[in-house]
Motif scaffolding. Structure first.
Motif, short mmCIF file in Angstrom:
data_model
loop_
_atom_site.label_atom_id
_atom_site.label_comp_id
_atom_site.label_asym_id
_atom_site.label_seq_id
_atom_site.Cartn_x
_atom_site.Cartn_y
_atom_site.Cartn_z
N GLU A 262 6.47 -6.05 -33.01
CA GLU A 262 5.09 -5.59 -33.15
C GLU A 262 4.10 -6.76 -33.19
O GLU A 262 2.99 -6.65 -32.69
CB GLU A 262 4.93 -4.73 -34.41
N ASN B 59 4.13 -8.37 -29.53
CA ASN B 59 3.52 -7.49 -28.52
C ASN B 59 2.07 -7.13 -28.84
O ASN B 59 1.47 -6.34 -28.14
CB ASN B 59 4.31 -6.18 -28.41
N ARG B 60 1.56 -7.63 -29.94
CA ARG B 60 0.17 -7.38 -30.37
C ARG B 60 -0.07 -5.96 -30.87
O ARG B 60 -1.20 -5.57 -31.09
CB ARG B 60 -0.83 -7.68 -29.25
N THR B 61 0.99 -5.16 -31.00
CA THR B 61 0.79 -3.82 -31.56
C THR B 61 0.28 -3.96 -32.99
O THR B 61 -0.55 -3.16 -33.45
CB THR B 61 2.11 -3.03 -31.56
N LEU C 293 -1.69 -6.17 -34.13
CA LEU C 293 -3.14 -6.44 -34.11
C LEU C 293 -3.92 -5.13 -34.05
O LEU C 293 -4.90 -4.94 -34.76
CB LEU C 293 -3.51 -7.26 -32.87
N LEU D 78 -2.98 -2.15 -34.97
CA LEU D 78 -2.85 -1.34 -36.19
C LEU D 78 -3.58 -1.98 -37.37
O LEU D 78 -4.25 -1.29 -38.14
CB LEU D 78 -1.37 -1.15 -36.54
#
Lengths: 276, 284
Positions: free
Chosen positions: A79, A82-84, A86, A88
Protein backbone atom coordinates in the motif's frame (compact mmCIF):
# COMPACT_ATOMS: atom_id res chain seq x y z
CA UNK A 1 -13.27 5.27 14.14
CA UNK A 2 -14.38 1.63 14.43
CA UNK A 3 -16.24 1.89 11.14
CA UNK A 4 -13.10 3.07 9.31
CA UNK A 5 -10.98 0.33 10.91
CA UNK A 6 -13.62 -2.21 9.90
CA UNK A 7 -13.65 -1.08 6.25
CA UNK A 8 -9.86 -1.05 5.97
CA UNK A 9 -9.72 -4.48 7.62
CA UNK A 10 -12.39 -5.80 5.27
CA UNK A 11 -10.54 -4.68 2.13
CA UNK A 12 -7.23 -5.92 3.59
CA UNK A 13 -8.84 -9.31 4.27
CA UNK A 14 -10.25 -9.56 0.74
CA UNK A 15 -6.92 -8.56 -0.77
CA UNK A 16 -4.99 -11.01 1.40
CA UNK A 17 -7.28 -13.87 0.38
CA UNK A 18 -6.18 -13.26 -3.20
CA UNK A 19 -2.47 -13.54 -2.39
CA UNK A 20 -0.86 -16.58 -4.01
CA UNK A 21 1.48 -16.79 -1.06
CA UNK A 22 -1.46 -17.59 1.24
CA UNK A 23 -2.76 -20.30 -1.08
CA UNK A 24 0.75 -21.74 -1.41
CA UNK A 25 1.33 -21.93 2.36
CA UNK A 26 -2.16 -23.25 3.03
CA UNK A 27 -1.69 -26.03 0.49
CA UNK A 28 1.81 -26.78 1.75
CA UNK A 29 0.66 -27.01 5.36
CA UNK A 30 -2.35 -29.17 4.39
CA UNK A 31 -0.07 -31.46 2.34
CA UNK A 32 2.28 -31.72 5.31
CA UNK A 33 -0.58 -32.64 7.66
CA UNK A 34 -2.12 -35.13 5.23
CA UNK A 35 1.35 -36.55 4.52
CA UNK A 36 1.72 -37.47 8.19
CA UNK A 37 -1.14 -40.01 7.90
CA UNK A 38 0.72 -42.65 5.87
CA UNK A 39 3.77 -42.08 8.08
CA UNK A 40 1.87 -42.64 11.34
CA UNK A 41 3.53 -46.01 11.97
CA UNK A 42 6.80 -44.11 12.62
CA UNK A 43 5.46 -42.74 15.88
CA UNK A 44 8.68 -43.16 17.85
CA UNK A 45 6.74 -45.12 20.46
CA UNK A 46 4.64 -42.12 21.50
CA UNK A 47 1.36 -43.31 20.06
CA UNK A 48 -0.27 -42.69 16.73
CA UNK A 49 -2.60 -39.86 17.74
CA UNK A 50 0.19 -37.98 19.50
CA UNK A 51 2.37 -38.33 16.40
CA UNK A 52 -0.39 -37.00 14.14
CA UNK A 53 -1.23 -34.16 16.54
CA UNK A 54 2.44 -33.16 16.97
CA UNK A 55 3.06 -32.97 13.24
CA UNK A 56 -0.22 -31.19 12.58
CA UNK A 57 0.23 -28.56 15.27
CA UNK A 58 3.89 -28.13 14.28
CA UNK A 59 2.91 -27.48 10.65
CA UNK A 60 0.19 -25.09 11.76
CA UNK A 61 2.61 -23.02 13.81
CA UNK A 62 5.53 -23.16 11.36
CA UNK A 63 3.60 -22.15 8.26
CA UNK A 64 1.33 -19.86 10.25
CA UNK A 65 4.35 -18.00 11.63
CA UNK A 66 5.81 -17.52 8.16
CA UNK A 67 2.46 -16.20 6.97
CA UNK A 68 2.07 -13.98 10.05
CA UNK A 69 5.39 -12.27 9.34
CA UNK A 70 5.22 -12.03 5.54
CA UNK A 71 1.54 -11.25 4.92
CA UNK A 72 1.13 -8.04 6.97
CA UNK A 73 4.56 -6.81 5.83
CA UNK A 74 3.58 -7.41 2.20
CA UNK A 75 0.20 -5.71 2.62
CA UNK A 76 1.68 -2.70 4.43
CA UNK A 77 4.54 -2.13 1.99
CA UNK A 78 2.29 -2.86 -0.98
CA UNK A 79 0.00 0.00 0.00
CA UNK A 80 2.87 2.38 0.70
CA UNK A 81 4.78 1.54 -2.52
CA UNK A 82 1.66 1.68 -4.68
CA UNK A 83 0.55 5.00 -3.12
CA UNK A 84 -2.77 3.53 -2.00
CA UNK A 85 -1.76 4.58 1.50
CA UNK A 86 -1.45 8.19 0.28
CA UNK A 87 -5.01 8.13 -1.02
CA UNK A 88 -6.39 6.67 2.21
CA UNK A 89 -4.33 8.73 4.67
CA UNK A 90 -5.32 11.99 2.96
CA UNK A 91 -8.89 11.17 4.06
CA UNK A 92 -10.02 11.59 7.66
CA UNK A 93 -8.34 8.28 8.46
CA UNK A 94 -5.88 8.28 11.35
CA UNK A 95 -2.61 6.45 10.88
CA UNK A 96 -3.46 4.31 13.87
CA UNK A 97 -6.78 3.39 12.26
CA UNK A 98 -4.98 2.48 9.04
CA UNK A 99 -2.51 0.24 10.86
CA UNK A 100 -5.20 -1.38 13.00
CA UNK A 101 -7.22 -2.06 9.84
CA UNK A 102 -4.17 -3.80 8.37
CA UNK A 103 -3.77 -5.77 11.60
CA UNK A 104 -7.35 -6.97 11.85
CA UNK A 105 -7.50 -7.81 8.13
CA UNK A 106 -4.31 -9.88 8.32
CA UNK A 107 -5.34 -11.48 11.60
CA UNK A 108 -8.70 -12.48 10.14
CA UNK A 109 -6.86 -14.25 7.31
CA UNK A 110 -4.73 -16.07 9.87
CA UNK A 111 -7.96 -17.02 11.63
CA UNK A 112 -9.15 -18.70 8.42
CA UNK A 113 -5.75 -20.38 8.08
CA UNK A 114 -5.71 -21.58 11.71
CA UNK A 115 -9.28 -22.85 11.89
CA UNK A 116 -9.11 -24.51 8.45
CA UNK A 117 -5.95 -26.44 9.35
CA UNK A 118 -7.25 -27.24 12.82
CA UNK A 119 -10.38 -28.67 11.22
CA UNK A 120 -8.19 -30.83 8.98
CA UNK A 121 -6.11 -32.02 11.95
CA UNK A 122 -9.32 -32.70 13.91
CA UNK A 123 -10.83 -34.76 11.09
CA UNK A 124 -7.66 -36.87 10.83
CA UNK A 125 -7.54 -37.43 14.60
CA UNK A 126 -11.24 -38.29 14.85
CA UNK A 127 -11.04 -40.68 11.88
CA UNK A 128 -8.08 -42.49 13.40
CA UNK A 129 -9.40 -42.46 16.99
CA UNK A 130 -11.65 -45.61 16.82
CA UNK A 131 -8.76 -47.78 15.55
CA UNK A 132 -6.39 -46.47 18.19
CA UNK A 133 -8.99 -46.94 20.95
CA UNK A 134 -9.70 -50.52 19.77
CA UNK A 135 -5.99 -51.34 19.84
CA UNK A 136 -5.59 -49.82 23.29
CA UNK A 137 -8.56 -51.81 24.60
CA UNK A 138 -7.08 -55.00 23.19
CA UNK A 139 -3.82 -54.24 25.00
CA UNK A 140 -5.82 -53.28 28.12
CA UNK A 141 -4.25 -49.82 28.38
CA UNK A 142 -6.04 -46.51 28.88
CA UNK A 143 -7.05 -45.29 25.39
CA UNK A 144 -6.41 -41.68 24.34
CA UNK A 145 -9.42 -39.52 23.65
CA UNK A 146 -9.70 -36.64 21.18
CA UNK A 147 -11.33 -33.56 22.70
CA UNK A 148 -13.19 -31.38 20.19
CA UNK A 149 -13.40 -28.60 22.78
CA UNK A 150 -9.65 -28.94 23.29
CA UNK A 151 -9.14 -28.61 19.53
CA UNK A 152 -11.16 -25.41 19.53
CA UNK A 153 -9.27 -24.02 22.53
CA UNK A 154 -5.97 -24.89 20.90
CA UNK A 155 -7.01 -23.19 17.64
CA UNK A 156 -7.98 -20.09 19.61
CA UNK A 157 -4.62 -19.99 21.39
CA UNK A 158 -2.73 -20.46 18.10
CA UNK A 159 -4.73 -17.68 16.52
CA UNK A 160 -3.83 -15.40 19.42
CA UNK A 161 -0.18 -16.44 19.15
CA UNK A 162 -0.17 -15.68 15.43
CA UNK A 163 -1.88 -12.36 16.22
CA UNK A 164 1.09 -11.43 18.42
CA UNK A 165 3.43 -12.25 15.52
CA UNK A 166 1.34 -10.12 13.12
CA UNK A 167 1.52 -7.20 15.55
CA UNK A 168 5.30 -7.62 15.89
CA UNK A 169 5.65 -7.63 12.08
CA UNK A 170 3.60 -4.42 11.87
CA UNK A 171 5.68 -2.81 14.62
CA UNK A 172 8.88 -3.62 12.73
CA UNK A 173 7.24 -2.52 9.46
CA UNK A 174 6.31 0.83 11.01
CA UNK A 175 9.94 1.50 11.81
CA UNK A 176 11.70 -0.15 8.86
CA UNK A 177 12.04 1.23 5.35
CA UNK A 178 12.09 -2.02 3.36
CA UNK A 179 9.98 -5.14 3.11
CA UNK A 180 13.03 -7.43 3.34
CA UNK A 181 14.27 -5.77 6.52
CA UNK A 182 10.82 -6.15 8.07
CA UNK A 183 10.64 -9.84 7.24
CA UNK A 184 14.18 -10.58 8.49
CA UNK A 185 13.85 -8.62 11.75
CA UNK A 186 10.27 -9.86 12.29
CA UNK A 187 11.43 -13.48 11.86
CA UNK A 188 14.26 -12.94 14.32
CA UNK A 189 11.81 -11.49 16.84
CA UNK A 190 9.59 -14.57 16.44
CA UNK A 191 12.59 -16.85 16.94
CA UNK A 192 13.60 -14.94 20.06
CA UNK A 193 10.04 -15.21 21.39
CA UNK A 194 10.08 -18.96 20.79
CA UNK A 195 13.31 -19.29 22.79
CA UNK A 196 12.54 -16.86 25.60
CA UNK A 197 11.48 -19.75 27.85
CA UNK A 198 15.18 -20.67 28.12
CA UNK A 199 15.87 -17.27 29.68
CA UNK A 200 12.86 -17.68 32.00
CA UNK A 201 14.05 -21.16 33.11
CA UNK A 202 17.58 -19.92 33.64
CA UNK A 203 16.41 -17.02 35.81
CA UNK A 204 14.14 -19.32 37.81
CA UNK A 205 16.92 -21.84 38.42
CA UNK A 206 18.47 -21.08 41.85
CA UNK A 207 21.57 -23.08 40.93
CA UNK A 208 22.35 -20.98 37.84
CA UNK A 209 25.48 -18.85 38.32
CA UNK A 210 24.87 -15.53 36.59
CA UNK A 211 26.64 -12.17 36.66
CA UNK A 212 24.50 -9.12 37.42
CA UNK A 213 24.76 -7.96 33.81
CA UNK A 214 23.72 -11.36 32.46
CA UNK A 215 20.86 -11.59 34.94
CA UNK A 216 19.72 -8.10 33.93
CA UNK A 217 19.93 -8.96 30.21
CA UNK A 218 17.93 -12.17 30.71
CA UNK A 219 15.33 -10.34 32.80
CA UNK A 220 14.98 -7.69 30.11
CA UNK A 221 14.64 -10.37 27.42
CA UNK A 222 11.83 -12.06 29.33
CA UNK A 223 10.03 -8.71 29.66
CA UNK A 224 10.42 -7.61 26.04
CA UNK A 225 9.67 -10.84 24.19
CA UNK A 226 6.45 -12.75 24.75
CA UNK A 227 6.91 -16.43 25.54
CA UNK A 228 5.33 -17.97 22.44
CA UNK A 229 6.43 -21.46 23.49
CA UNK A 230 3.96 -21.22 26.37
CA UNK A 231 1.10 -21.59 23.85
CA UNK A 232 2.27 -25.11 22.90
CA UNK A 233 -0.26 -27.02 24.95
CA UNK A 234 -2.19 -28.54 22.03
CA UNK A 235 -1.38 -32.13 22.84
CA UNK A 236 -2.53 -31.64 26.43
CA UNK A 237 -5.70 -29.86 25.43
CA UNK A 238 -6.65 -32.18 22.58
CA UNK A 239 -5.45 -35.60 23.75
CA UNK A 240 -5.55 -34.98 27.50
CA UNK A 241 -2.12 -36.57 27.90
CA UNK A 242 -1.35 -34.45 30.95
CA UNK A 243 -3.27 -32.21 33.28
CA UNK A 244 -4.15 -28.66 32.18
CA UNK A 245 -4.28 -26.37 35.17
CA UNK A 246 -7.67 -24.64 35.48
CA UNK A 247 -7.62 -21.19 33.96
CA UNK A 248 -4.57 -21.90 31.76
CA UNK A 249 -6.40 -21.07 28.52
CA UNK A 250 -7.91 -17.91 29.99
CA UNK A 251 -4.58 -16.85 31.44
CA UNK A 252 -2.77 -17.39 28.12
CA UNK A 253 -5.55 -15.55 26.26
CA UNK A 254 -5.34 -12.61 28.64
CA UNK A 255 -1.57 -12.51 28.33
CA UNK A 256 -1.88 -12.51 24.52
CA UNK A 257 -4.44 -9.70 24.69
CA UNK A 258 -2.10 -7.59 26.82
CA UNK A 259 0.80 -8.19 24.43
CA UNK A 260 -1.43 -7.32 21.45
CA UNK A 261 -2.52 -4.03 23.01
CA UNK A 262 1.01 -3.00 23.98
CA UNK A 263 2.67 -4.00 20.69
CA UNK A 264 -0.08 -2.41 18.57
CA UNK A 265 0.11 0.79 20.62
CA UNK A 266 3.86 0.96 19.94
CA UNK A 267 3.31 0.17 16.25
CA UNK A 268 0.68 2.93 15.89
CA UNK A 269 2.94 5.42 17.67
CA UNK A 270 5.85 4.57 15.37
CA UNK A 271 3.66 4.69 12.26
CA UNK A 272 2.43 8.19 13.10
CA UNK A 273 5.96 9.51 12.65
CA UNK A 274 6.64 7.67 9.43
CA UNK A 275 6.99 9.52 6.11
CA UNK A 276 4.67 8.00 3.55
CA UNK B 1 -13.60 30.80 8.22
CA UNK B 2 -14.61 31.19 4.53
CA UNK B 3 -12.35 34.25 4.17
CA UNK B 4 -9.39 32.02 4.98
CA UNK B 5 -7.46 30.81 1.92
CA UNK B 6 -7.95 27.17 0.91
CA UNK B 7 -4.26 26.54 1.49
CA UNK B 8 -1.87 28.85 3.25
CA UNK B 9 1.84 28.06 3.38
CA UNK B 10 4.38 30.25 5.15
CA UNK B 11 8.17 29.87 5.06
CA UNK B 12 7.88 26.17 4.36
CA UNK B 13 11.11 24.18 4.10
CA UNK B 14 11.56 20.45 3.70
CA UNK B 15 14.89 18.62 3.82
CA UNK B 16 15.30 14.93 3.10
CA UNK B 17 18.23 12.90 4.32
CA UNK B 18 19.52 10.64 1.56
CA UNK B 19 22.11 7.88 1.44
CA UNK B 20 23.98 6.20 4.26
CA UNK B 21 25.75 9.43 5.19
CA UNK B 22 22.46 11.25 5.48
CA UNK B 23 23.30 13.99 2.97
CA UNK B 24 20.70 16.75 3.18
CA UNK B 25 18.56 17.31 0.09
CA UNK B 26 16.35 20.42 0.14
CA UNK B 27 13.08 19.65 -1.64
CA UNK B 28 11.14 22.78 -0.64
CA UNK B 29 12.98 26.00 0.13
CA UNK B 30 11.31 28.72 2.20
CA UNK B 31 8.04 28.60 0.25
CA UNK B 32 5.26 31.06 0.98
CA UNK B 33 2.01 30.60 -0.93
CA UNK B 34 -1.66 31.38 -0.53
CA UNK B 35 -4.25 29.55 -2.62
CA UNK B 36 -7.62 31.36 -2.69
CA UNK B 37 -10.95 29.55 -2.51
CA UNK B 38 -13.23 28.83 -5.45
CA UNK B 39 -10.52 28.82 -8.11
CA UNK B 40 -8.57 26.31 -10.14
CA UNK B 41 -4.98 26.78 -9.07
CA UNK B 42 -2.11 25.33 -11.08
CA UNK B 43 1.07 24.36 -9.30
CA UNK B 44 3.69 23.96 -12.01
CA UNK B 45 7.31 23.08 -12.31
CA UNK B 46 9.73 20.47 -13.63
CA UNK B 47 10.10 17.02 -12.06
CA UNK B 48 11.71 17.20 -8.64
CA UNK B 49 10.92 20.89 -8.12
CA UNK B 50 9.02 20.19 -4.89
CA UNK B 51 5.38 20.38 -6.06
CA UNK B 52 4.33 16.94 -4.85
CA UNK B 53 6.33 17.28 -1.64
CA UNK B 54 4.60 20.59 -0.91
CA UNK B 55 1.20 18.99 -1.43
CA UNK B 56 2.11 15.98 0.74
CA UNK B 57 3.26 18.29 3.53
CA UNK B 58 0.09 20.34 3.34
CA UNK B 59 -2.01 17.15 3.39
CA UNK B 60 -0.16 15.98 6.49
CA UNK B 61 1.43 12.98 4.79
CA UNK B 62 5.01 14.19 5.22
CA UNK B 63 6.28 16.34 8.11
CA UNK B 64 7.82 19.73 7.29
CA UNK B 65 11.32 20.61 8.41
CA UNK B 66 10.18 24.15 9.23
CA UNK B 67 7.41 26.60 8.40
CA UNK B 68 3.69 26.71 8.96
CA UNK B 69 0.66 25.86 6.85
CA UNK B 70 -3.11 25.55 7.12
CA UNK B 71 -5.76 23.75 5.14
CA UNK B 72 -9.13 25.53 4.93
CA UNK B 73 -8.08 27.47 8.01
CA UNK B 74 -7.37 24.33 10.05
CA UNK B 75 -4.34 22.31 11.00
CA UNK B 76 -3.98 19.80 8.14
CA UNK B 77 -3.74 16.90 10.59
CA UNK B 78 -7.20 17.63 11.96
CA UNK B 79 -10.08 15.35 10.91
CA UNK B 80 -12.20 18.49 10.20
CA UNK B 81 -9.78 19.59 7.50
CA UNK B 82 -9.28 16.08 6.08
CA UNK B 83 -13.02 15.53 5.75
CA UNK B 84 -13.26 18.59 3.52
CA UNK B 85 -10.54 17.72 1.04
CA UNK B 86 -10.23 15.20 -1.77
CA UNK B 87 -6.87 13.98 -3.03
CA UNK B 88 -5.79 12.15 -6.15
CA UNK B 89 -2.09 11.22 -5.94
CA UNK B 90 0.15 10.86 -8.96
CA UNK B 91 -0.18 7.46 -10.70
CA UNK B 92 -2.56 6.04 -8.11
CA UNK B 93 -2.99 2.32 -7.59
CA UNK B 94 -6.27 0.95 -6.36
CA UNK B 95 -7.25 -2.53 -5.27
CA UNK B 96 -7.61 -4.40 -8.55
CA UNK B 97 -10.15 -6.90 -7.24
CA UNK B 98 -12.72 -4.25 -6.30
CA UNK B 99 -15.14 -2.90 -8.88
CA UNK B 100 -15.03 0.83 -9.51
CA UNK B 101 -18.30 1.22 -7.61
CA UNK B 102 -16.99 -0.79 -4.62
CA UNK B 103 -13.85 1.32 -4.55
CA UNK B 104 -15.79 4.59 -4.52
CA UNK B 105 -18.15 3.22 -1.84
CA UNK B 106 -15.15 2.17 0.25
CA UNK B 107 -13.67 5.66 -0.02
CA UNK B 108 -17.05 7.19 0.81
CA UNK B 109 -17.17 5.15 4.03
CA UNK B 110 -13.63 6.21 4.95
CA UNK B 111 -14.40 9.84 4.20
CA UNK B 112 -17.27 9.91 6.66
CA UNK B 113 -20.23 9.92 4.26
CA UNK B 114 -23.35 8.97 6.23
CA UNK B 115 -24.42 5.35 5.66
CA UNK B 116 -27.77 6.36 4.14
CA UNK B 117 -25.99 8.70 1.69
CA UNK B 118 -23.26 6.34 0.51
CA UNK B 119 -25.15 4.91 -2.50
CA UNK B 120 -26.33 8.30 -3.74
CA UNK B 121 -22.90 9.89 -3.23
CA UNK B 122 -21.26 7.00 -5.08
CA UNK B 123 -23.64 7.36 -8.03
CA UNK B 124 -23.03 11.12 -8.20
CA UNK B 125 -19.25 10.73 -8.11
CA UNK B 126 -19.33 8.02 -10.79
CA UNK B 127 -21.52 10.19 -12.96
CA UNK B 128 -19.23 13.20 -12.56
CA UNK B 129 -16.30 11.02 -13.62
CA UNK B 130 -18.30 9.52 -16.52
CA UNK B 131 -17.72 6.10 -14.96
CA UNK B 132 -21.31 5.02 -14.35
CA UNK B 133 -21.25 2.35 -17.05
CA UNK B 134 -17.81 1.02 -16.14
CA UNK B 135 -18.56 1.19 -12.42
CA UNK B 136 -19.41 -2.48 -12.17
CA UNK B 137 -16.18 -3.63 -13.80
CA UNK B 138 -13.16 -4.59 -11.75
CA UNK B 139 -10.52 -1.88 -11.37
CA UNK B 140 -7.91 -4.33 -12.70
CA UNK B 141 -9.55 -4.15 -16.14
CA UNK B 142 -9.46 -0.34 -16.39
CA UNK B 143 -7.34 1.65 -18.84
CA UNK B 144 -4.99 4.34 -17.56
CA UNK B 145 -7.54 7.07 -18.28
CA UNK B 146 -10.30 5.16 -16.50
CA UNK B 147 -8.03 4.64 -13.48
CA UNK B 148 -7.47 8.37 -13.27
CA UNK B 149 -11.21 9.04 -13.62
CA UNK B 150 -12.13 6.52 -10.92
CA UNK B 151 -9.38 8.14 -8.84
CA UNK B 152 -11.12 11.45 -9.29
CA UNK B 153 -14.46 9.88 -8.37
CA UNK B 154 -13.04 8.58 -5.07
CA UNK B 155 -11.55 12.01 -4.39
CA UNK B 156 -14.88 13.83 -4.77
CA UNK B 157 -17.34 11.24 -3.39
CA UNK B 158 -17.69 13.08 -0.05
CA UNK B 159 -18.29 16.42 -1.79
CA UNK B 160 -15.09 18.10 -0.53
CA UNK B 161 -14.49 21.85 -0.67
CA UNK B 162 -10.89 21.46 -1.79
CA UNK B 163 -9.71 18.94 -4.37
CA UNK B 164 -6.00 18.33 -4.84
CA UNK B 165 -5.02 16.62 -8.08
CA UNK B 166 -1.40 15.55 -8.50
CA UNK B 167 -0.67 14.94 -12.19
CA UNK B 168 -4.23 13.79 -12.99
CA UNK B 169 -3.49 13.45 -16.70
CA UNK B 170 -0.06 11.80 -16.51
CA UNK B 171 0.08 8.99 -19.04
CA UNK B 172 -3.47 9.65 -20.23
CA UNK B 173 -4.21 10.12 -23.95
CA UNK B 174 -5.58 13.48 -25.18
CA UNK B 175 -9.15 12.17 -25.16
CA UNK B 176 -8.95 11.06 -21.53
CA UNK B 177 -7.04 14.20 -20.68
CA UNK B 178 -9.82 16.36 -22.17
CA UNK B 179 -12.42 14.39 -20.18
CA UNK B 180 -10.51 15.10 -16.98
CA UNK B 181 -10.27 18.76 -17.98
CA UNK B 182 -14.06 18.84 -18.30
CA UNK B 183 -14.45 17.27 -14.87
CA UNK B 184 -12.24 19.98 -13.41
CA UNK B 185 -14.38 22.65 -15.07
CA UNK B 186 -17.54 20.99 -13.74
CA UNK B 187 -16.14 21.00 -10.21
CA UNK B 188 -15.18 24.64 -10.50
CA UNK B 189 -18.75 25.45 -11.53
CA UNK B 190 -19.89 23.82 -8.30
CA UNK B 191 -17.73 26.30 -6.39
CA UNK B 192 -14.92 23.90 -5.47
CA UNK B 193 -11.32 24.90 -5.04
CA UNK B 194 -9.05 22.76 -7.19
CA UNK B 195 -5.30 22.55 -6.90
CA UNK B 196 -3.85 21.05 -10.04
CA UNK B 197 -0.27 19.90 -9.99
CA UNK B 198 0.89 19.23 -13.54
CA UNK B 199 3.44 19.87 -16.21
CA UNK B 200 0.97 19.61 -19.07
CA UNK B 201 1.08 23.34 -19.63
CA UNK B 202 -1.56 23.43 -22.38
CA UNK B 203 -4.19 21.98 -20.10
CA UNK B 204 -3.17 24.14 -17.17
CA UNK B 205 -3.54 27.20 -19.36
CA UNK B 206 -7.05 26.12 -20.35
CA UNK B 207 -8.43 25.30 -16.93
CA UNK B 208 -6.53 27.31 -14.32
CA UNK B 209 -7.44 30.72 -12.92
CA UNK B 210 -4.14 31.25 -11.15
CA UNK B 211 -0.78 29.54 -11.35
CA UNK B 212 2.38 29.23 -9.32
CA UNK B 213 5.63 28.04 -10.83
CA UNK B 214 8.21 26.30 -8.67
CA UNK B 215 11.83 25.56 -9.47
CA UNK B 216 14.31 23.81 -7.19
CA UNK B 217 11.95 24.07 -4.29
CA UNK B 218 11.37 27.81 -4.66
CA UNK B 219 8.46 29.86 -5.93
CA UNK B 220 9.54 31.71 -9.07
CA UNK B 221 6.21 33.07 -10.33
CA UNK B 222 2.68 33.44 -9.00
CA UNK B 223 -0.36 35.20 -10.36
CA UNK B 224 -3.56 35.18 -12.40
CA UNK B 225 -3.15 33.20 -15.61
CA UNK B 226 -4.16 36.13 -17.86
CA UNK B 227 -1.80 38.50 -16.09
CA UNK B 228 1.24 36.26 -16.20
CA UNK B 229 0.71 35.29 -19.86
CA UNK B 230 -0.23 38.69 -21.24
CA UNK B 231 2.31 40.37 -23.58
CA UNK B 232 1.81 44.02 -22.74
CA UNK B 233 1.65 46.44 -25.68
CA UNK B 234 1.06 43.71 -28.28
CA UNK B 235 -2.39 42.93 -29.75
CA UNK B 236 -3.74 40.26 -32.08
CA UNK B 237 -6.33 40.81 -34.82
CA UNK B 238 -7.90 37.88 -36.73
CA UNK B 239 -8.88 38.73 -40.31
CA UNK B 240 -10.69 36.67 -42.95
CA UNK B 241 -10.02 37.10 -46.71
CA UNK B 242 -6.83 39.14 -46.38
CA UNK B 243 -5.54 39.89 -49.90
CA UNK B 244 -2.04 41.37 -50.47
CA UNK B 245 -3.65 44.71 -51.32
CA UNK B 246 -5.80 44.67 -48.21
CA UNK B 247 -2.81 43.77 -46.10
CA UNK B 248 -0.75 46.65 -47.53
CA UNK B 249 -3.61 49.10 -46.94
CA UNK B 250 -4.03 47.89 -43.36
CA UNK B 251 -0.33 48.20 -42.64
CA UNK B 252 -0.29 51.75 -44.04
CA UNK B 253 -3.34 52.71 -41.98
CA UNK B 254 -1.82 51.31 -38.81
CA UNK B 255 1.49 53.01 -39.55
CA UNK B 256 -0.27 56.37 -39.77
CA UNK B 257 -1.34 55.85 -36.12
CA UNK B 258 2.15 54.84 -34.98
CA UNK B 259 1.45 51.10 -34.85
CA UNK B 260 3.60 48.46 -36.55
CA UNK B 261 2.60 45.03 -37.83
CA UNK B 262 5.03 42.56 -36.29
CA UNK B 263 3.92 39.41 -38.10
CA UNK B 264 1.11 38.11 -40.29
CA UNK B 265 0.61 34.32 -40.06
CA UNK B 266 -2.36 32.06 -40.70
CA UNK B 267 -3.69 31.00 -37.26
CA UNK B 268 -2.73 27.46 -36.22
CA UNK B 269 -4.91 25.09 -34.31
CA UNK B 270 -3.18 23.10 -31.60
CA UNK B 271 -2.24 19.50 -32.25
CA UNK B 272 -4.44 18.52 -29.31
CA UNK B 273 -7.47 20.25 -30.89
CA UNK B 274 -6.78 18.50 -34.20
CA UNK B 275 -6.39 15.11 -32.47
CA UNK B 276 -9.58 15.57 -30.49
CA UNK B 277 -11.49 16.44 -33.65
CA UNK B 278 -10.22 13.36 -35.48
CA UNK B 279 -10.39 10.68 -32.81
CA UNK B 280 -13.60 8.91 -31.90
CA UNK B 281 -15.02 9.70 -28.49
CA UNK B 282 -13.26 13.02 -28.20
CA UNK B 283 -15.92 15.21 -29.82
CA UNK B 284 -18.10 17.26 -27.52
Amino acid sequence: MFSRIFWIARVTFLEALRQRFLAFLLLLAAAFILGSVPLRSIDFGHGELKFLADLGFGALFLFGSILAVVLPSQLLYGEIDNRTALTLLAKPVGRGEFLLGKFFGSWAVLGVFTFALTALIGIILLVREPDVVARAMALQVVPPEVSVLGLFEHALLQWLRLGIIVSVALLVGSLAQTFLYTVVVGSMAVLASQLVWIAQDTLANPEAVLSTVMRGALWLTTRIFPNLQGYNIGETLVLGQSMVLPGTVSSLSLSAAVYLVVILFLACTAFRRREI
Amino acid sequence: MTDQPAISVRDLTKDFRVGLRGVKLRAVDNLTLSIPRGQVYGLLGPNGCGKSTTLKIVLGLVPATSGSFTLLGHDSASPEARARIGFLPEAPYFHRFLTGRELVRYCARLSGVAADRVDAATDEALELASMTEAGNRRVGTYSKGMLQRIGLAQAVVHDPELIVLDEPTAGVDPVGSAAIGKMIQAMRQRGKTIVLCSHLLGQVEQVCDRIAVMDRGRLVLEGHIDEVLAQRGVHQISVEGLTPAARQAAEEALSRHGAHVLKVDPPRQTLEDLFRRLVTGSRD
